[in-house]
Design a protein around this motif. Structure first.
Motif, PDB file in Angstrom:
ATOM      1  N   TYR A  21     -10.237   2.288   1.422  1.00  0.00           N
ATOM      2  CA  TYR A  21     -10.923   1.368   2.283  1.00  0.00           C
ATOM      3  C   TYR A  21     -11.983   2.012   3.317  1.00  0.00           C
ATOM      4  CZ  TYR A  21      -8.277  -2.430   0.086  1.00  0.00           C
ATOM      5  OH  TYR A  21      -7.806  -3.414  -0.685  1.00  0.00           O
ATOM      6  N   TYR A  22     -11.578   3.064   3.721  1.00  0.00           N
ATOM      7  CA  TYR A  22     -12.389   3.600   4.839  1.00  0.00           C
ATOM      8  C   TYR A  22     -13.168   5.061   4.536  1.00  0.00           C
ATOM      9  CZ  TYR A  22     -10.200   0.273   7.989  1.00  0.00           C
ATOM     10  OH  TYR A  22      -9.838  -0.560   8.567  1.00  0.00           O
ATOM     11  N   LEU A  23     -12.620   5.462   3.207  1.00  0.00           N
ATOM     12  CA  LEU A  23     -13.499   6.618   2.925  1.00  0.00           C
ATOM     13  C   LEU A  23     -14.095   6.259   1.731  1.00  0.00           C
ATOM     14  CD1 LEU A  23     -10.991   9.814   3.586  1.00  0.00           C
ATOM     15  CD2 LEU A  23     -12.800   8.938   5.136  1.00  0.00           C
ATOM     16  N   GLY A  24     -14.040   5.163   1.028  1.00  0.00           N
ATOM     17  CA  GLY A  24     -14.603   4.689  -0.319  1.00  0.00           C
ATOM     18  C   GLY A  24     -14.224   5.458  -1.488  1.00  0.00           C
ATOM     19  N   GLU A  25     -13.198   6.138  -1.570  1.00  0.00           N
ATOM     20  CA  GLU A  25     -12.673   7.062  -2.659  1.00  0.00           C
ATOM     21  C   GLU A  25     -11.814   6.006  -3.505  1.00  0.00           C
ATOM     22  OE1 GLU A  25     -10.628  10.307  -1.376  1.00  0.00           O
ATOM     23  OE2 GLU A  25     -11.843  11.017  -0.073  1.00  0.00           O
ATOM     24  N   THR A  26     -11.761   6.278  -4.793  1.00  0.00           N
ATOM     25  CA  THR A  26     -11.182   5.690  -5.861  1.00  0.00           C
ATOM     26  C   THR A  26      -9.637   6.170  -5.679  1.00  0.00           C
ATOM     27  OG1 THR A  26     -12.812   5.271  -7.291  1.00  0.00           O
ATOM     28  CG2 THR A  26     -10.837   5.264  -8.153  1.00  0.00           C
ATOM     29  N   VAL A  27      -8.746   5.363  -5.616  1.00  0.00           N
ATOM     30  CA  VAL A  27      -7.309   5.863  -5.602  1.00  0.00           C
ATOM     31  C   VAL A  27      -6.608   4.870  -6.716  1.00  0.00           C
ATOM     32  CG1 VAL A  27      -5.267   5.268  -3.959  1.00  0.00           C
ATOM     33  CG2 VAL A  27      -7.444   5.948  -2.901  1.00  0.00           C
ATOM     34  N   HIS A  28      -5.439   5.714  -7.177  1.00  0.00           N
ATOM     35  CA  HIS A  28      -4.568   5.158  -8.286  1.00  0.00           C
ATOM     36  C   HIS A  28      -3.148   5.115  -7.650  1.00  0.00           C
ATOM     37  CE1 HIS A  28      -7.551   5.286 -11.363  1.00  0.00           C
ATOM     38  NE2 HIS A  28      -8.149   6.421 -10.821  1.00  0.00           N
ATOM     39  N   TYR A  29      -2.927   3.912  -7.065  1.00  0.00           N
ATOM     40  CA  TYR A  29      -1.812   3.952  -6.630  1.00  0.00           C
ATOM     41  C   TYR A  29      -0.395   3.934  -7.586  1.00  0.00           C
ATOM     42  CZ  TYR A  29      -4.029   1.809  -2.508  1.00  0.00           C
ATOM     43  OH  TYR A  29      -4.885   1.738  -1.338  1.00  0.00           O
ATOM     44  N   PRO A  30       0.422   4.801  -7.153  1.00  0.00           N
ATOM     45  CA  PRO A  30       1.758   4.874  -8.170  1.00  0.00           C
ATOM     46  C   PRO A  30       2.552   3.619  -8.021  1.00  0.00           C
ATOM     47  CG  PRO A  30       1.458   6.944  -6.767  1.00  0.00           C
ATOM     48  CD  PRO A  30       0.680   5.837  -6.250  1.00  0.00           C
ATOM     49  N   ASP A  31       3.130   3.128  -8.951  1.00  0.00           N
ATOM     50  CA  ASP A  31       3.823   1.758  -9.058  1.00  0.00           C
ATOM     51  C   ASP A  31       4.825   1.803  -7.956  1.00  0.00           C
ATOM     52  OD1 ASP A  31       2.415   1.106 -11.297  1.00  0.00           O
ATOM     53  OD2 ASP A  31       4.129   1.731 -12.700  1.00  0.00           O
ATOM     54  N   GLU A  32       5.639   2.672  -7.444  1.00  0.00           N
ATOM     55  CA  GLU A  32       6.495   2.534  -6.472  1.00  0.00           C
ATOM     56  C   GLU A  32       5.768   2.405  -4.924  1.00  0.00           C
ATOM     57  OE1 GLU A  32       6.379   6.897  -7.216  1.00  0.00           O
ATOM     58  OE2 GLU A  32       6.177   5.182  -8.466  1.00  0.00           O
ATOM     59  N   TYR A  33       4.856   2.753  -4.929  1.00  0.00           N
ATOM     60  CA  TYR A  33       4.187   2.631  -3.666  1.00  0.00           C
ATOM     61  C   TYR A  33       4.196   1.248  -2.881  1.00  0.00           C
ATOM     62  CZ  TYR A  33       3.204   7.490  -3.271  1.00  0.00           C
ATOM     63  OH  TYR A  33       3.119   8.927  -3.506  1.00  0.00           O
ATOM     64  N   TYR A  34       3.885   1.169  -1.571  1.00  0.00           N
ATOM     65  CA  TYR A  34       3.809  -0.283  -0.902  1.00  0.00           C
ATOM     66  C   TYR A  34       2.738  -0.695  -0.928  1.00  0.00           C
ATOM     67  CZ  TYR A  34       8.515   1.281   0.730  1.00  0.00           C
ATOM     68  OH  TYR A  34       9.872   1.839   0.853  1.00  0.00           O
ATOM     69  N   LYS A  35       2.678  -2.123  -1.219  1.00  0.00           N
ATOM     70  CA  LYS A  35       1.162  -2.698  -1.505  1.00  0.00           C
ATOM     71  C   LYS A  35       1.280  -4.045  -0.567  1.00  0.00           C
ATOM     72  CE  LYS A  35       1.060  -0.908  -6.312  1.00  0.00           C
ATOM     73  NZ  LYS A  35       2.479  -0.489  -6.001  1.00  0.00           N
ATOM     74  N   GLY A  36       0.106  -4.519  -0.670  1.00  0.00           N
ATOM     75  CA  GLY A  36      -0.023  -5.731   0.320  1.00  0.00           C
ATOM     76  C   GLY A  36      -0.830  -5.454   1.566  1.00  0.00           C
ATOM     77  N   GLU A  37      -1.614  -6.540   2.138  1.00  0.00           N
ATOM     78  CA  GLU A  37      -2.726  -6.580   3.208  1.00  0.00           C
ATOM     79  C   GLU A  37      -1.964  -5.659   4.361  1.00  0.00           C
ATOM     80  OE1 GLU A  37      -3.976 -10.285   3.865  1.00  0.00           O
ATOM     81  OE2 GLU A  37      -5.106 -10.335   1.931  1.00  0.00           O
ATOM     82  N   TYR A  38      -0.529  -5.888   4.497  1.00  0.00           N
ATOM     83  CA  TYR A  38      -0.017  -5.193   5.742  1.00  0.00           C
ATOM     84  C   TYR A  38      -0.081  -3.573   5.657  1.00  0.00           C
ATOM     85  CZ  TYR A  38       4.193  -3.330   3.574  1.00  0.00           C
ATOM     86  OH  TYR A  38       5.066  -2.538   2.774  1.00  0.00           O
ATOM     87  N   ILE A  39      -0.493  -3.110   4.582  1.00  0.00           N
ATOM     88  CA  ILE A  39      -0.637  -1.755   4.459  1.00  0.00           C
ATOM     89  C   ILE A  39      -1.908  -1.444   5.019  1.00  0.00           C
ATOM     90  CG2 ILE A  39      -0.734   0.358   2.826  1.00  0.00           C
ATOM     91  CD1 ILE A  39       2.115  -0.366   3.613  1.00  0.00           C
ATOM     92  N   TYR A  74       7.846 -21.421  -4.055  1.00  0.00           N
ATOM     93  CA  TYR A  74       6.738 -21.052  -2.764  1.00  0.00           C
ATOM     94  C   TYR A  74       5.879 -19.998  -2.955  1.00  0.00           C
ATOM     95  CZ  TYR A  74       5.885 -21.001   2.131  1.00  0.00           C
ATOM     96  OH  TYR A  74       5.233 -20.962   3.371  1.00  0.00           O
ATOM     97  N   LYS A  75       4.323 -20.038  -2.614  1.00  0.00           N
ATOM     98  CA  LYS A  75       3.679 -18.994  -2.961  1.00  0.00           C
ATOM     99  C   LYS A  75       3.816 -17.805  -2.201  1.00  0.00           C
ATOM    100  CE  LYS A  75      -1.250 -18.469  -3.176  1.00  0.00           C
ATOM    101  NZ  LYS A  75      -2.834 -18.796  -2.846  1.00  0.00           N
ATOM    102  N   MET A  76       3.782 -16.501  -3.009  1.00  0.00           N
ATOM    103  CA  MET A  76       4.046 -15.080  -2.315  1.00  0.00           C
ATOM    104  C   MET A  76       3.045 -14.996  -1.413  1.00  0.00           C
ATOM    105  SD  MET A  76       6.765 -13.813  -3.883  1.00  0.00           S
ATOM    106  CE  MET A  76       7.716 -14.011  -5.351  1.00  0.00           C
ATOM    107  N   SER A  77       3.143 -14.197  -0.500  1.00  0.00           N
ATOM    108  CA  SER A  77       2.460 -13.877   0.902  1.00  0.00           C
ATOM    109  C   SER A  77       1.298 -12.784   0.185  1.00  0.00           C
ATOM    110  CB  SER A  77       3.204 -13.124   1.771  1.00  0.00           C
ATOM    111  OG  SER A  77       2.111 -12.552   2.959  1.00  0.00           O
ATOM    112  N   LYS A  78       0.209 -12.802   0.361  1.00  0.00           N
ATOM    113  CA  LYS A  78      -0.816 -11.863   0.172  1.00  0.00           C
ATOM    114  C   LYS A  78      -0.879 -10.656   0.704  1.00  0.00           C
ATOM    115  CE  LYS A  78      -4.614 -14.688  -1.595  1.00  0.00           C
ATOM    116  NZ  LYS A  78      -5.964 -15.404  -1.217  1.00  0.00           N
ATOM    117  N   ARG A  79      -0.318 -10.794   2.269  1.00  0.00           N
ATOM    118  CA  ARG A  79       0.015  -9.839   3.191  1.00  0.00           C
ATOM    119  C   ARG A  79       1.040  -9.125   2.573  1.00  0.00           C
ATOM    120  NH1 ARG A  79       2.278  -8.785   8.225  1.00  0.00           N
ATOM    121  NH2 ARG A  79       1.002  -7.189   9.496  1.00  0.00           N
ATOM    122  N   ALA A  80       2.054  -9.258   2.124  1.00  0.00           N
ATOM    123  CA  ALA A  80       3.290  -8.556   1.667  1.00  0.00           C
ATOM    124  C   ALA A  80       3.126  -8.183   0.377  1.00  0.00           C
ATOM    125  CB  ALA A  80       4.584  -9.456   2.091  1.00  0.00           C
TER     126      ALA A  80
END
Length: 530
Positions: A172-190, A360-366
């Motif tokens: 988001y800040y360096l504009g690089e393409t990143v491939h996240y491993p499946d086990e990494y934490y995702k969501g807007e909070y990161i 109930y809808k999952m949180s986009k943030r989490a």
């Protein structure tokens, strides 16, 4: 009231008494099968024994009547005794039902203990609310309880958090393409944490992998503060947060204890704990081939630390997915040289949440969780606390939040609060002074008022049973039943401007006292207006 009657009977009969509530209210307030146990000793018919005991108890002022029925003794309490108990309740006020134990049991209660890698979800929330209310009730009953959150900050999950923040910053800040491993934490909070890291350290923090450790510690600190805020949203404040990482300097001493007590062995270049000898399905690795301690090792150090603090009892509230973990932890405690029976582990099952009958809808943030904060914002802390406590903690809970927004009898927290608000409205409408109500006689009150009074005065026993059985749903059920009884009484009886107004309001005040304290112990403030 329960203990007064039980002690009275045991003193008179010199026998241990089982005191029950008759299924049929017409049979009185209490019942006991004591005649059946005495029949074996005396070799007489329980009916004859019950008849004789009933006659022997008729002189007690606490009892209006004692009847023998098919070997059972049915006891109807006297108005004089009700009056005595009311005065005692009013004198105790907000301490009605509280105890001062002669020998305080010291308890260490650990709950929540979610990994500091993200906000709390509703699964965490259930254990959090249960632990907080268990503590409130226990302290009210005179137990010396300390609460604790175990911070799992020594494992790979913290490094994974650092990597997740690092990759989010690069993308988001360096504009690089990143491939996240499946086990990494995702969501807007990161991304939120990455933004805070950028503000704290500058954008260069995302350019070099050597910053991963710093981002890990930074992310952990941010998440811990958010977790504390999530808990505070529902009125939960724990006494202490213990870092797993801070305890690892004791690992050599801890493993030495295990070795001394014959609890570990080496095999395949690993160190194993002999947990299968003590009920576990197999032995467990505690040190890997690369000499790194396993996840279990951290828990062993932590429980050694707990037991060194010398509490009388230790209570852990864990998620249901930790069920298989119980035997190995108890085995470790045994091999550390402690009494594993002092550890009590309570399980908290997961929660299924619906809205309008749909998931109930999952949180986009989490990402893939329902956040505790979202549900609190939707229905309020009081409704969340009550519904999470309304079923036994180790049973699955499913509820629809739209049901908790209804203002009718289908919404338990509304119905209970409505009962209390109705009582306060009655007291406001009455022209009688408080002292006049307090001195009113109970002689002329109808049967439903006396039954309501009995239920309200049974509050101390209700909280005692809820704590002893770790069944807080029993307090919720008690409050629902008491409120339903009050609403029935309210709809059936005219109260204001009647000859029995003062005595009826006296009963109502006891009901309000029990509801108010009961809700407070569940972490809910009773409403006086609605």
């Amino acid at each position: 009231m329960y203990h007064h009657v039980k002690n009275l009977l045991e003193d008179r009969l010199q026998e241990s008494i089982v005191l029950e509530r008759p299924k049929n209210k017409e049979h009185g307030h209490y019942a006991t099968p004591i005649a059946f146990s005495l029949a074996k000793k005396q070799k007489k018919s329980p009916m004859l024994i019950a008849d004789q005991i009933a006659k022997d108890l008729c002189d007690l002022w606490e009892f209006e009547r004692v009847d023998a029925l098919n070997g059972y003794l049915n006891i109807t309490l006297s108005n004089a005794f009700f009056e005595y108990m009311i005065q005692k309740a009013f004198k105790e006020g907000n301490d009605f039902g509280a105890k001062k134990l002669k020998s305080q049991e010291k308890i260490l209660l650990e709950y929540v203990s979610a990994n500091p890698t993200g906000p709390l979800h509703i699964g965490h929330a259930r254990g959090a609310v249960f632990g907080d209310s268990l503590c409130k009730i226990g302290r009210f009953l005179g137990y010396d309880i300390d609460t604790e959150y175990y911070v799992n900050d020594a494992g790979s999950q913290i490094q994974m958090l650092g990597f997740s923040i690092y990759f989010a910053g690069k993308e988001y800040y360096l504009g690089e393409t990143v491939h996240y491993p499946d086990e990494y934490y995702k969501g807007e909070y990161i991304l939120d944490v990455a933004t805070l890291a950028k503000q704290e350290y500058g954008i260069d923090i995302f350019k070099d992998e050597t910053s991963i450790s710093l981002l890990s510690e930074f992310g952990k600190a941010v998440m811990l503060e958010e977790i504390k805020d999530n808990l505070l949203d529902v009125g939960i404040v724990l006494d202490k947060f213990v870092s797993e990482k801070s305890l690892y300097n004791r690992w050599e001493a801890t493993i030495g204890k295990l070795e001394k007590n014959g609890g570990i062995y080496e095999k395949d270049h690993k160190i194993w704990i002999s947990s299968s000898n003590l009920g576990d399905e197999k032995d467990r690795v505690i040190v890997r081939e690369n000499t790194e301690p396993t996840y279990l090792a951290g828990d062993i150090i932590y429980h050694d630390d707990k037991y060194m603090r010398e509490y009388d009892r230790y209570i852990n509230i864990w998620g249901a997915d930790h069920h298989g973990y119980i035997a190995r932890v108890k085995a470790a405690i045994h091999y550390l040289g402690y009494d594993e029976n002092k550890l009590e582990i309570l399980l908290s099952q997961m929660v299924s949440l619906l809205k309008g009958g749909q998931p109930y809808k999952m949180s986009k943030r989490a990402g893939n969780f329902i956040l505790m904060k979202d549900v609190v914002n939707d229905i309020g802390a009081d409704a969340l606390r009550f519904i999470f406590l309304s079923k036994k903690s180790d049973t699955h809970l499913e509820f629809d939040i739209d049901e908790l927004k209804k203002q009718d009898a289908s919404n338990p927290i509304f119905y209970i609060n409505y009962a209390n608000a109705r009582i306060h409205t009655l007291l406001e409408k009455s022209s009688l002074e408080g002292e006049e109500i307090l001195k009113a006689s109970l002689e002329a009150i109808p049967k439903d008022a006396q039954n309501l009074l009995f239920n309200a005065l049974s509050f101390p026993r209700a909280i005692e049973v809820a704590f002893e059985e770790r069944g807080l749903q029993k307090l919720c059920e008690y409050l629902k039943v008491l409120s339903a009884d009050f609403h029935s009484f309210y709809n059936a009886q005219k109260i204001i401007q009647t000859p029995t107004e003062a005595s009826m309001l006296k009963v109502c005040r006891v009901v309000s006292l029990s509801i108010t304290i009961g809700l407070k112990l569940l972490g809910i403030e009773a409403k006086t207006k609605m």
